[in-house]
Scaffold this active site. Structure first.
Site, mmCIF file in Angstrom:
data_model
loop_
_atom_site.group_PDB
_atom_site.id
_atom_site.type_symbol
_atom_site.label_atom_id
_atom_site.label_comp_id
_atom_site.label_asym_id
_atom_site.label_seq_id
_atom_site.Cartn_x
_atom_site.Cartn_y
_atom_site.Cartn_z
ATOM 1 N N ARG A 1 84.441 -7.695 79.341
ATOM 2 C CA ARG A 1 84.931 -9.028 79.032
ATOM 3 C C ARG A 1 86.457 -9.083 79.146
ATOM 4 O O ARG A 1 87.161 -8.236 78.594
ATOM 5 C CB ARG A 1 84.489 -9.407 77.613
ATOM 6 C CG ARG A 1 84.553 -10.876 77.286
ATOM 7 C CD ARG A 1 83.930 -11.138 75.936
ATOM 8 N NE ARG A 1 84.683 -10.513 74.857
ATOM 9 C CZ ARG A 1 84.773 -10.999 73.621
ATOM 10 N NH1 ARG A 1 84.117 -12.105 73.305
ATOM 11 N NH2 ARG A 1 85.454 -10.384 72.695
ATOM 12 N N TYR B 1 92.772 -16.220 65.125
ATOM 13 C CA TYR B 1 93.313 -14.954 65.635
ATOM 14 C C TYR B 1 93.051 -14.693 67.113
ATOM 15 O O TYR B 1 93.508 -13.685 67.641
ATOM 16 C CB TYR B 1 92.796 -13.772 64.809
ATOM 17 C CG TYR B 1 91.293 -13.698 64.643
ATOM 18 C CD1 TYR B 1 90.492 -13.153 65.628
ATOM 19 C CD2 TYR B 1 90.693 -14.144 63.471
ATOM 20 C CE1 TYR B 1 89.121 -13.070 65.464
ATOM 21 C CE2 TYR B 1 89.337 -14.069 63.291
ATOM 22 C CZ TYR B 1 88.545 -13.531 64.297
ATOM 23 O OH TYR B 1 87.180 -13.464 64.125
ATOM 24 N N LYS B 2 92.339 -15.588 67.792
ATOM 25 C CA LYS B 2 92.101 -15.379 69.224
ATOM 26 C C LYS B 2 93.213 -16.069 70.009
ATOM 27 O O LYS B 2 94.354 -15.622 69.996
ATOM 28 C CB LYS B 2 90.710 -15.874 69.596
ATOM 29 C CG LYS B 2 89.574 -15.148 68.862
ATOM 30 C CD LYS B 2 88.219 -15.639 69.324
ATOM 31 C CE LYS B 2 87.085 -15.121 68.447
ATOM 32 N NZ LYS B 2 86.917 -13.661 68.514
ATOM 33 N N ASP C 1 81.582 -24.683 67.348
ATOM 34 C CA ASP C 1 82.397 -23.500 67.091
ATOM 35 C C ASP C 1 83.406 -23.407 68.237
ATOM 36 O O ASP C 1 83.027 -23.226 69.397
ATOM 37 C CB ASP C 1 81.510 -22.252 67.021
ATOM 38 C CG ASP C 1 82.294 -20.992 66.685
ATOM 39 O OD1 ASP C 1 83.514 -20.946 66.935
ATOM 40 O OD2 ASP C 1 81.668 -20.025 66.192
ATOM 41 N N PHE D 1 77.116 -16.292 69.309
ATOM 42 C CA PHE D 1 77.736 -15.196 68.574
ATOM 43 C C PHE D 1 76.892 -14.891 67.343
ATOM 44 O O PHE D 1 76.514 -15.802 66.605
ATOM 45 C CB PHE D 1 79.161 -15.564 68.170
ATOM 46 C CG PHE D 1 79.930 -14.392 67.628
ATOM 47 C CD1 PHE D 1 80.260 -13.336 68.451
ATOM 48 C CD2 PHE D 1 80.281 -14.333 66.297
ATOM 49 C CE1 PHE D 1 80.953 -12.237 67.960
ATOM 50 C CE2 PHE D 1 80.971 -13.246 65.791
ATOM 51 C CZ PHE D 1 81.310 -12.193 66.619
#
Length: 422
Positions: free
Chosen positions: A381, A232-233, A207, A138
């Site tokens: 995705r 938040y995921k 991560d 990322f």
């Protein structure tokens, strides 16, 4: 393997919607869906970017705003237990990632926490000057690593994922990897990578942005050093929810993080002018915690109460396998490629397809109520949050995607126009 995944793998005939409904009937996690406020006529396959809202969140926020803030005012730091919220919420997350409650704290953003850990790890490995990462990670992780290298005089070295093990040489101070790749959904063998890093004397930062809440993780079983992750995921804490940071207990007294704010002080309310780090995980704090974000995340995490993470993983794999098989069965003529590993043990809780017109196709899907997202240059995705998705959702999503392709509706100008957030 549970009955859900067994029923899929044992099916030699083409998959039907009735087959998916039968899988839902055998799903031990199906009742968890009722804990989420999901819009009608929407199939939400973007929980890997922003999780759905648990129903427990609004009442908690109302209480925090209308009572604790409006009435309690500053007294609520004590009376409503605001002050220990970072530790309390960290303890909840610890149970999902194989950590002790005193090893996880919630604070700041993922990027800020990664910065803290990278500098800390370099300080702990004096004489070594390489931060090792992967190409295709990322971007913010790579940006932060490069920034830390520039600030400290270290070298940021990025290699292909397949070359990470070979690149672990004795000049590496710290290896930083995302456990599940944000684009492909491919997962590293955390135990094997950590073990190899330790063999050459390097520390490891994981991560867990696409791991926490989506699949089991055993940080202590793998003897991991550090980890970060967002709220938040798959943890469903809401947009911009605060991040968490893990520091293995064995490192607590040797970690010296660089942002020495007052909440990380041993005695913050003595207001001394000399910084003394707090004992344990509390030294990873900086300033005043974002309380409203913490309360939302804390309420959201109640959706995991009593959940067996192995059962959640089994359902996740069943959902992703079903999606892949239906792509093969229903979409073979429409130019899609598969970016995610077919082998179950190598993928997280998402499936990424490739297509030259991926952006427009995703926009057309969203207009039809199937929400995924796009990642440049050609990735469609789809995330599978096992707490609130059904197998019938997967069937219906593929049916909608097939209709989008057969009808050609994705070619409409409205879907071709790029939006700011993809």
């Amino acid at each position: 393997m549970n009955i859900v995944s067994q029923s899929l793998s044992s099916s030699a005939a083409p998959i039907s919607r009735a087959h998916c409904l039968a899988m839902d009937a055998a799903d031990t996690l199906a009742s968890r869906r009722d804990l989420f406020a999901l819009p009608q006529d929407v199939i939400y396959l973007d929980g890997n970017s922003l999780g759905a809202m648990p129903k427990a969140v609004p009442s908690r926020m109302t209480q925090a705003i209308e009572q604790e803030w409006a009435v309690g005012l500053i007294r609520s730091w004590n009376d409503a237990d605001w002050y220990p919220a970072p530790q309390r919420v960290g303890g909840r997350i610890a149970s999902l990632i194989g950590a002790k409650p005193n090893e996880v704290i919630v604070a700041d953003s993922t990027s800020v926490n990664l910065f803290k850990l990278l500098v800390s790890a370099l300080r702990m490995r004096a004489g070594r000057n390489v931060i090792l990462g992967e190409n295709g990670n990322f971007p913010t992780d790579a940006y932060v690593a490069s920034g830390v290298a520039e600030l400290t005089g270290a070298q940021h070295r990025a290699v292909a994922p397949a070359d990470v093990m070979a690149a672990l040489t004795e000049d590496v101070a710290v290896l930083t990897l995302t456990h599940v790749n944000y684009k492909s959904g491919q997962a590293y063998d955390m135990a094997a990578v950590t073990r190899r890093a330790h063999e050459v004397g390097a520390l490891v930062i994981w991560d867990l942005a696409h791991t926490a809440g989506a699949m089991p993780c055993d940080l202590n079983g793998c003897e991991a050093d550090f980890a970060v992750g967002c709220g938040y995921k798959y943890l469903n804490g809401g947009p911009g929810a605060p991040s968490f940071v893990f520091v293995a207990e064995r490192h607590h007294e040797s970690v010296r993080q660089p942002i020495t704010g007052w909440h990380g002080h041993a005695k913050p309310f003595e207001f001394t002018q000399t910084y003394v780090p707090a004992p344990g995980i509390d030294r990873m704090l900086v300033g005043t915690a974002p309380q409203m974000g913490l309360f939302a995340l804390e309420a959201a995490l109640t959706a995991f109460d009593g959940v067996d993470m192995q059962a959640l993983r089994a359902k996740s794999l069943a959902l992703t396998e079903l999606f892949i098989r239906l792509v093969d069965q229903e979409l073979s003529e429409h130019g899609f490629g598969l970016a995610t590993p077919r082998e179950a043990g190598l993928r997280g809780s998402q499936v990424s397809l490739t297509h030259a017109e991926g952006y427009a196709i995703v926009q057309a899907l969203i207009a039809r109520g199937v929400i995924g997202d796009f990642r440049a240059p050609d990735i469609l995705r789809f995330g599978f949050a096992a707490l609130y998705l059904s197998h019938a959702d997967v069937w219906d999503a593929i049916a909608t995607l097939k209709d989008v392709m057969v009808s050609g509706i994705w070619r409409s100008a409205e879907f071709m126009a790029r939006k700011a957030v993809t």
